[in-house]
Structures are given as C-alpha cells and as structure tokens.
Design a protein around this motif. Structure first.
Motif, short mmCIF file in Angstrom:
data_model
loop_
_atom_site.label_atom_id
_atom_site.label_comp_id
_atom_site.label_asym_id
_atom_site.label_seq_id
_atom_site.Cartn_x
_atom_site.Cartn_y
_atom_site.Cartn_z
N ALA A 161 1.00 -1.09 0.11
CA ALA A 161 -0.32 -0.12 -0.07
C ALA A 161 0.89 1.36 0.30
O ALA A 161 2.12 1.08 0.46
CB ALA A 161 -0.95 -0.05 1.32
N LEU A 183 -1.51 -5.45 4.35
CA LEU A 183 -1.00 -4.90 3.14
C LEU A 183 -0.14 -4.00 4.21
O LEU A 183 -0.54 -2.56 4.27
CB LEU A 183 -1.69 -4.98 2.41
CG LEU A 183 -0.42 -4.84 1.08
CD1 LEU A 183 0.45 -5.95 0.04
CD2 LEU A 183 -1.41 -4.20 -0.32
N TYR A 236 -5.25 -1.61 -2.37
CA TYR A 236 -4.14 -2.27 -2.62
C TYR A 236 -4.56 -2.22 -4.01
O TYR A 236 -3.09 -2.89 -4.68
CB TYR A 236 -4.45 -3.61 -1.97
CG TYR A 236 -6.22 -4.52 -2.47
CD1 TYR A 236 -5.80 -5.20 -3.81
CD2 TYR A 236 -7.45 -3.97 -2.47
CE1 TYR A 236 -6.78 -5.99 -4.10
CE2 TYR A 236 -8.16 -4.71 -2.61
CZ TYR A 236 -8.03 -5.09 -4.02
OH TYR A 236 -8.93 -6.21 -4.51
N ALA A 240 -2.07 1.89 -4.94
CA ALA A 240 -0.72 1.43 -4.48
C ALA A 240 0.42 1.38 -5.43
O ALA A 240 0.39 1.69 -5.94
CB ALA A 240 -0.95 0.15 -3.82
#
Length: 398
Positions: A161, A183, A236, A240
């Motif tokens: 991320a 994450l 994500y 990201a």
C-alpha cells in the motif's frame, strides 16, 4: 514415467503438468478459430508472450488474424523429474508447433527481455528473417525483478500500500483458507523500485531500439496492458505500488507517441479487466474480489478468461472498429467489469463472503481455482493423460 503433481505454496503454483499446458494452448486456439478470422496485424512482436495476456494476445492474432509472431519470454526447460521447468516453456512450444501447422512464423526468444542483447537479437531477426518490419508491438511483460541494462543494478518490485497499511480479507488456495491480512505500506524506495520493474521504462527502451533500427512499419501500433479497477480495490491496487507502476506506463505512452509521430505510429494503453493470472493470484485481497466479481459477471454472461478478453480486444475493439476510450485516450475493454450494476452487485456479495461460505455456490471460488490450476496445466478441458518421460520433455524444441 513422470507423475505431475498440483502443488501450491499459498497462491503460487510449484508443480506443472506439461501435457496439460500444451493442451490448454490447443484449447485456446480452438476458441479463436471458432470465432472466425478477422483483419488485423500481420507482423507482430510480443514481449512477454508465454502466458496469460501475452500468450492469449499471440493466439488471437495468429489464429484469428493470421499474424506471424515473435515472442520474447524468460522461461526454463526441464532439468530433472523434480524440476520440469515452467509452464510458459511448454506454452511456447505448443504455440509454435500449432502455428507452424498453419504455415505461420512463430519465433520464440527465451531470454531476458530487459537486456539490450535481447533487443538486438530480436532486431536482427526482424531484419534478416521476418520481413524487415513489424506493425504491432505488444508489451505484456510481468516480472518481479529487473536488472537495469545500463548499471547492472537489480531491482525488486513490491506489492504494498501507499501511505498507510490496508487490512482486509484474502484467500490462501493451498490451505483453502479465508483470513484477514494486513498489507504493509511501502517506503519511497520500494515505490520507486516497483516503478522501475513494472513501469513503462523498458517498454520505451524497446520502442526506441526498434525505431532506431528502422524495423517499425508506418502506422505501427504498440500496446501495453494496464489495470485500474474500482473503489473495491483501489486501496491495494490503483492507489498502491502497482498503481504507481501503471501510472508510469501512462507517462511512457506519451513519450512513445512523440517518438513514433513521424511514422504515424501510436502507443495505446489498454485497461484490461480482472482475470486469473499467476500475477493476479498473489495480489492481497484480490482473490476475494474475484470470486465475487466472477460470480456476478458469469450470471450476466460477461465473465472472461484471458483468451476471451484478449480476443475481444483485438477482434472487436482495436481492429474491429468498436473501440471505447476514456478521457485519457486509454482503451477500456474493462467496460464490462466497471459497469455500475456489476460493481454494485459485486460489492454487495463481497460484504457477504466469510470464512464459512467463501467456497460455497454463493461465490465463484471453484471458477477461480480452476482457472488458476489451468495456468499450470491442471484441470484442463479435453486433457488426456499420457505416459511421458523426462527425456521426451527434454527433446521438445521451443
């Protein structure tokens, strides 16, 4: 005789079935043939041609448009009974064999596409054995590692991320487990390294080398596949490290368009839909999105595998006169996925999925698992088990 085991580590395939891999290539060829011929590019270079989007593109153009193709990929052949090589190795072999039956040129370069040496070898082949010019360059390379051709420094990409960690549900296909994952967020260096590996720099280097060598036909098209997704996966993906790399491809497309302007060429970013690939399977949280999305789209009759999606892109949109662009001039074959009704139903289903029901008929988990398995030659339609020796596999020529 060899025994082929479907082994996984998490969502990474460790085992392969070479016979199944080759049968799946035949299956995808049959899909394209049943759709009939279409007019398209005739001399094509595909960088990243051995699996998923790249392989599907190659199959569609060869067996739909009658294209001669060059494929560049980094794959490994069989070494021992415990190391049978990679699925892409056998995909390349099967494609070449089937294409040559149709009288098509199907040259496989199995080497590091990031290197200058590979680019020069391909250029020499185009000049000496491929007619001198190409009219389509497809960049579909997926790698987690890249060696800079100028400095020799090795860069690694990160799936992380940006800004703050992301927490959400994901699936482990090895353990058949639904669980919550965190994450972590990327450092500035990790973001830069991911862009270095997965961004558009090497695409631009390929186009510069091909242009300088004068092997690009007037009006040449070059495509690069992207993915944007929706609000369900922006945290994500789009927002990201992966999204940063895709944004870099947009920038490099502008550079390439300027480079090709004097030969009427075009660089086209293609925003593809969510499909099952080896790369997408390891993206955190993405499997949960997929088992919901696939279920909704299958019920609407719009779910696609890579061959279905890529054939639609070239048959209908790029060469069929039915393109759909966004405000940034990106081609949007993901239109079926991002449809408001599809996304609303997908969001509602994602919110219902839990550890008890993620493998039930309520979701498309079985579809995801089968599509993932097929990438390694397992659960392949029309597969006929054969007795195969290591020596027979080693004798296959890519």
């Amino acid at each position: 005789m060899l025994k082929f085991e479907h082994k996984l580590r998490g969502n990474v395939a460790l085992g392969i079935n070479p016979v199944g891999c080759m049968q799946e290539v035949v299956n995808e060829i049959d899909y394209v043939k049943k759709k009939g011929p279409y007019e398209g590019a005739k001399k094509v270079l595909i960088v990243g041609a051995s699996s998923s989007y790249g392989l599907a593109t190659r199959i569609s153009l060869a067996f739909g448009a009658g294209a001669d193709t060059i494929g560049v990929s980094f794959e490994k052949g069989p070494k021992s009974e415990r190391n049978l090589g990679t699925a892409g190795w056998y995909n390349n072999i099967a494609f070449r064999e089937e294409a040559e039956k149709e009288g098509l040129i199907a040259k496989n370069f199995v080497q590091d596409a990031f290197s200058y040496e590979s680019k020069q070898e391909v250029i020499n082949y185009i000049k000496n054995d491929f007619g001198g010019k190409i009219d389509l360059v497809v960049y579909s390379l997926a790698s987690g590692v890249r060696k800079d051709p100028d400095t020799g420094e090795v860069y690694h990409s990160s799936i992380k991320a940006i800004g703050e960690p992301v927490v959400g549900p994901t699936i482990d296909m090895q353990e058949q487990l639904y669980y919550t994952e965190t994450l972590d967020y990327a450092t500035d260096q990790e973001i830069a390294d991911t862009v270095k590996v997965m961004g558009g720099e090497d695409w631009q280097l390929w186009m510069e080398a091909l242009k300088e060598a004068d092997v690009l036909a007037d009006g040449v098209l070059t495509t690069n596949y992207s993915y944007l997704g929706t609000e369900l996966n922006h945290s994500y993906y789009g927002q990201a490290t992966l999204g940063a790399a895709k944004a870099d491809c947009d920038e490099k497309a502008n550079n390439i368009n300027a480079l090709l302007s004097d030969i009427n060429g075009k660089a086209q970013i293609v925003v593809a839909t969510a499909v099952t690939t080896k790369a997408s399977a390891v993206i955190p949280f993405f499997p949960v999105y997929c088992i919901a999305l696939y279920k909704v789209m299958a019920e609407q009759g719009t779910h696609e595998t890579p061959i279905m999606h890529q054939d639609r892109i070239y048959r209908e949109m790029i060469y069929g006169g039915k393109p759909e662009y966004d405000e940034f001039n990106r081609l949007r074959p993901d239109n079926w996925e991002i449809d408001e009704d599809i996304q609303a139903k997908t969001k509602a289903l994602v919110q219902k999925i839990n550890a008890e029901n993620f493998k039930s008929d309520m979701t498309a988990y079985d579809m995801l698992f089968k599509e993932f398995s097929v990438l390694s030659g397992f659960l392949v339609e029309n597969y006929v088990e054969k007795d195969v020796t290591l020596e027979e596999l080693k004798a296959l020529k890519y």
